[in-house]
Structures are given as structure tokens and as C-alpha cells.
Design a protein around this motif. Structure first.
Motif, short mmCIF file in Angstrom:
data_model
loop_
_atom_site.label_atom_id
_atom_site.label_comp_id
_atom_site.label_asym_id
_atom_site.label_seq_id
_atom_site.Cartn_x
_atom_site.Cartn_y
_atom_site.Cartn_z
N HIS A 188 -24.14 8.22 -65.75
CA HIS A 188 -22.95 7.46 -66.14
C HIS A 188 -21.93 7.35 -65.00
O HIS A 188 -21.18 6.38 -64.93
N ASP A 189 -21.92 8.32 -64.08
CA ASP A 189 -20.96 8.29 -62.96
C ASP A 189 -21.63 7.97 -61.63
O ASP A 189 -21.01 8.19 -60.57
N SER A 218 -17.74 2.31 -62.86
CA SER A 218 -18.69 1.97 -63.92
C SER A 218 -19.39 0.64 -63.62
O SER A 218 -20.58 0.46 -63.93
N TYR A 222 -23.40 0.12 -62.88
CA TYR A 222 -24.21 -0.91 -63.53
C TYR A 222 -24.98 -1.71 -62.49
O TYR A 222 -26.18 -2.01 -62.67
N VAL A 239 -23.83 3.05 -69.06
CA VAL A 239 -23.16 3.33 -67.79
C VAL A 239 -21.98 2.39 -67.59
O VAL A 239 -20.89 2.81 -67.19
N HIS A 242 -18.91 3.10 -70.56
CA HIS A 242 -18.55 4.43 -71.07
C HIS A 242 -17.05 4.72 -71.01
O HIS A 242 -16.59 5.71 -71.59
N HIS A 243 -16.26 3.86 -70.36
CA HIS A 243 -14.80 4.01 -70.37
C HIS A 243 -14.11 2.98 -71.27
O HIS A 243 -12.88 2.89 -71.27
N ALA A 264 -22.72 3.86 -75.00
CA ALA A 264 -21.43 4.06 -74.34
C ALA A 264 -20.47 4.82 -75.25
O ALA A 264 -19.72 5.70 -74.80
N SER A 268 -19.02 8.49 -74.25
CA SER A 268 -17.58 8.54 -74.02
C SER A 268 -16.96 9.84 -74.50
O SER A 268 -16.14 10.45 -73.79
N ASP A 271 -17.99 12.72 -72.25
CA ASP A 271 -17.39 12.50 -70.94
C ASP A 271 -15.92 12.92 -70.94
O ASP A 271 -15.46 13.63 -70.04
#
Length: 369
Positions: A188-189, A218, A222, A239, A242-243, A264, A268, A271
Motif C-alpha cells: 500500500h505504501d 498512493s 498505483y 493501493v 487507501h487514503h 481500500a 485504511s 493503516d
């Protein structure tokens, strides 16, 4: 006692001890935390564009080896404890060999996002984590014990992957989806590998302009995954999004509700929790309790069903842990209560009284400190 201080790089001197790790965009540790700086370290920091660092002085308080062990109980109280305690649900257990292999694997991913073995390496790491979950039929995670690596990027990625898989199981996703959300959590990061070093390593809060760049991680992630046809679109959207927030106030697209991919929404919560409890150059960590309370307050931003699954999957106070109560008594956890992660059942070690913090109205004013 350790004293931590922010020092502009222009006045940093050889011999000072740095109190943060310096990493490059590939996630490699260039200067380890608590390193005594030499001239070449300082020159390298200047070339990287780092404007200031945290340093530390003094020594850490050393606790006795048994300082964290629960106190021995008198025989009658120990007997009562054994009678009333209820074992926690099976928790994730990760061996030291798996921890080492996983940490190396994540570092490899960050070093070379274009490697032809990128997807295979991602799957191999996820296999290790999923096996750790399945080997003991784990349905919960001890959120105070998660620790894969001392370096934030690696630890955070693996913690989020592990928690996301447990929460996904609780949510009711099938085995394939649980496995894929593990990959998405792990990656994800990955876009942070494209963020400039001087922003990644800044010891103070980011400016609005720097944060705007950081928020692009993000999108960068992607784009890294976009051409990898052997990864599903759900992984890629996990990815990318997720924010995002349920009220539309997230990033990068500002979408809301069900328009946010389920992966996501699941990632989230884990995360946010892990970011809250982890120390960063610009902030102290929140306690697990405070982090859980903050998660519970985010009803407008987070998927409520996912939040509930997260809260049902985490163990904040494992059975056998000693805690301080607001009434002045020390107590031992004897049972965790579903849907009440902050209010388990405890045994008072002075009175021998069992406090059912979740269900007994007489305990309404008693909290764990």
C-alpha cells in the motif's frame, strides 16, 4: 534519560547521536537510528537535501529483565485467577526466521519496483504471513506485539498486511480475497519509494507543498503496479485509494462511500491504527488505547462495518496482563469481551474482586488507565 532535540543540519557536529533512521527512496537504511555522526554522514545528509535532524543525549532507563512480567499472586488469588480466566482467541504468531525473511523481502520490493520478480516476491512474503495466520487458526491479533522490523516503512507495511488479512477474514471475505488483501496491504505504501528523500526524512512536520507531494504516494504506487498484469485490479485500487475517506474528504480523488474499493476501506483502518502507534521523526506515538479510541471516533471517515470487524479482531489487553484501574487497584486481565476492546473483565489483585467492565453497571465509572 534520553533527551531528544531537533537540530538544524547547519549546526550539526560530528559526535552527535542521530535519533531517527535515514532512508533512501528505495527504503534502504543509510544511517541507522542512534548512530554517532561523522563528517561523511553530515556531508551525505547535506547532499540529500535534509535540512535538520533529531538528535539525542543521555542514556535510556534500563528496566530489570522481569520488569514487565506479571507479579506473582498469593496462592488463593492465583487459584481464583485460574478459575475465572478465559483464554484469548488464537493470535497471529510469527517466528523470528519468518520475521527476518519478511523484512528482507519487503526491503527487496522497495529497492527495485521494476524487478521481474516483484510479484513473485510479494506473493512469497504474503504466503509467509498467511501461513503464520493459518498455522494456529488465528482470528485475532495482539496489537501491542506486532513488530517485524525497527525501520518504519518495513514494519508498517507488514503490520498493515497482517492486520488487514485478519480483519478481512472477520468481514467474511473468501480465501482468495484474504490473500490478495495481504498483497495490497504489503504494497500500500510502495509509492513512497518515489517520494524525494528530503521529504521522507524530514524531521519536522511537512509544509503544505511537501505534504502535497507525499500525498501522491498512493498514485505513484498505483502507477508502479498498473502494468503488472498478474496483480488484480482490487489490489491496485486498494493501493490507490487507501487514503480515501467515506465522507469524501480523503485523497487522491476525494471519492466517497461505496465508490471506494472494499480493499481500500479494509486497509485504511489498519493503516491509520499502525501509523498512530508508531513513532515518527515529527511525532510521539499514541498509546494503543488512545489509538483505538481515535479509530472509534472516526465514524464519518471509516467504513463502520470494517471498523467493527477491526475492533472485534484486535486484542488490546491480552489475558494475563496486569493493568492499573482508575479506582487505584491493580488488576489482571481474565477475559476479553467481544465488541468491548477497551473494557475487558479483570481480577482486582488487592480485593480479589472480578470487575466486568463491559457489562456490570456498577463498574461504569472504572476504566483502565
Amino acid at each position: 534519560m534520553i533527551r531528544r532535540k531537533y537540530v538544524p543540519l547547519r549546526i550539526v557536529q560530528p559526535g552527535m547521536m542521530i535519533d531517527q533512521a535515514i532512508i533512501d527512496r528505495a527504503g534502504r537504511v543509510l544511517i541507522a537510528r542512534r548512530t554517532r555522526l561523522e563528517d561523511f554522514h553530515i556531508d551525505a545528509l547535506k547532499k540529500m537535501g535534509v535540512t535538520g535532524i533529531y538528535t539525542c543525549e543521555g542514556t535510556e532507563d534500563v528496566k530489570p529483565a522481569d520488569a514487565d512480567k506479571p507479579q506473582e499472586l498469593p496462592e488463593p488469588l492465583q487459584k481464583k485467577y485460574e478459575q475465572v480466566k478465559v483464554k484469548d482467541p488464537a493470535k497471529v504468531q510469527i517466528s523470528e526466521s519468518v520475521r527476518s525473511r519478511v523484512a528482507q523481502g519487503v526491503q527487496y520490493l522497495y529497492q527495485d519496483t521494476q524487478s521481474p520478480d516483484f510479484t513473485n516476491a510479494s506473493r512469497s512474503i504474503t504466503d509467509d504471513l498467511l501461513r503464520a495466520i493459518e498455522d494456529n487458526d488465528a482470528v485475532a491479533v495482539d496489537i501491542g506485539a506486532l513488530k517485524i522490523s525497527d525501520e518504519y516503512t518495513f514494519k508498517h507495511s507488514v503490520d498493515v498486511a497482517t492486520m488487514s488479512m485478519i480483519v478481512a477474514r472477520k468481514y467474511g471475505l473468501d480465501d482468495k480475497q484474504v490473500y490478495e488483501i495481504g498483497i495490497a496491504g504489503l504494497l500500500h505504501d510502495i509509492g513512497k519509494s518515489k517520494v524525494p528523500n528530503e521529504i521522507l526524512n524530514k524531521a519536522a512536520r511537512l509544509t503544505d507543498e511537501e505534504f502535497a507531494i507525499m500525498k501522491q504516494h498512493s498514485v505513484y504506487g498505483y502507477r508502479i503496479l498498473q502494468s503488472k498484469e498478474d496483480l488484480s485490479m482490487e489490489i491496485k485500487l486498494g493501493v490507490l485509494q487507501h487514503h480515501e475517506k467515506m465522507n469524501g474528504k480523503g485523497y487522491p480523488m476525494g471519492i466517497a462511500g461505496d465508490k471506494i474499493d472494499l480493499f481500500a476501506r479494509l486497509i485504511s483502518v489498519s493503516d491509520i491504527y499502525d501509523a498512530l502507534v508508531t513513532e515518527r521523526p515529527y511525532k510521539k506515538p499514541f498509546s494503543p488505547r488512545d489509538a483505538v479510541e481515535m479509530i472509534m471516533s472516526m465514524t464519518e471517515e471509516l467504513d463502520i462495518t470494517v471498523m467493527r470487524c477491526f475492533l472485534e479482531s484486535v486484542i488490546l489487553y491480552p489475558v494475563g496482563t496486569d493493568v492499573a484501574l482508575s479506582n487505584g487497584e491493580t488488576a489482571r486481565i481474565v477475559e476479553n469481551v467481544p465488541n468491548a476492546v477497551l473494557r475487558p473483565k479483570v481480577l482486582g489483585l488487592t480485593t480479589g474482586k472480578v470487575y466486568d467492565l463491559a457489562n456490570d453497571v456498577k463498574c461504569a465509572n472504572v476504566i483502565i488507565l
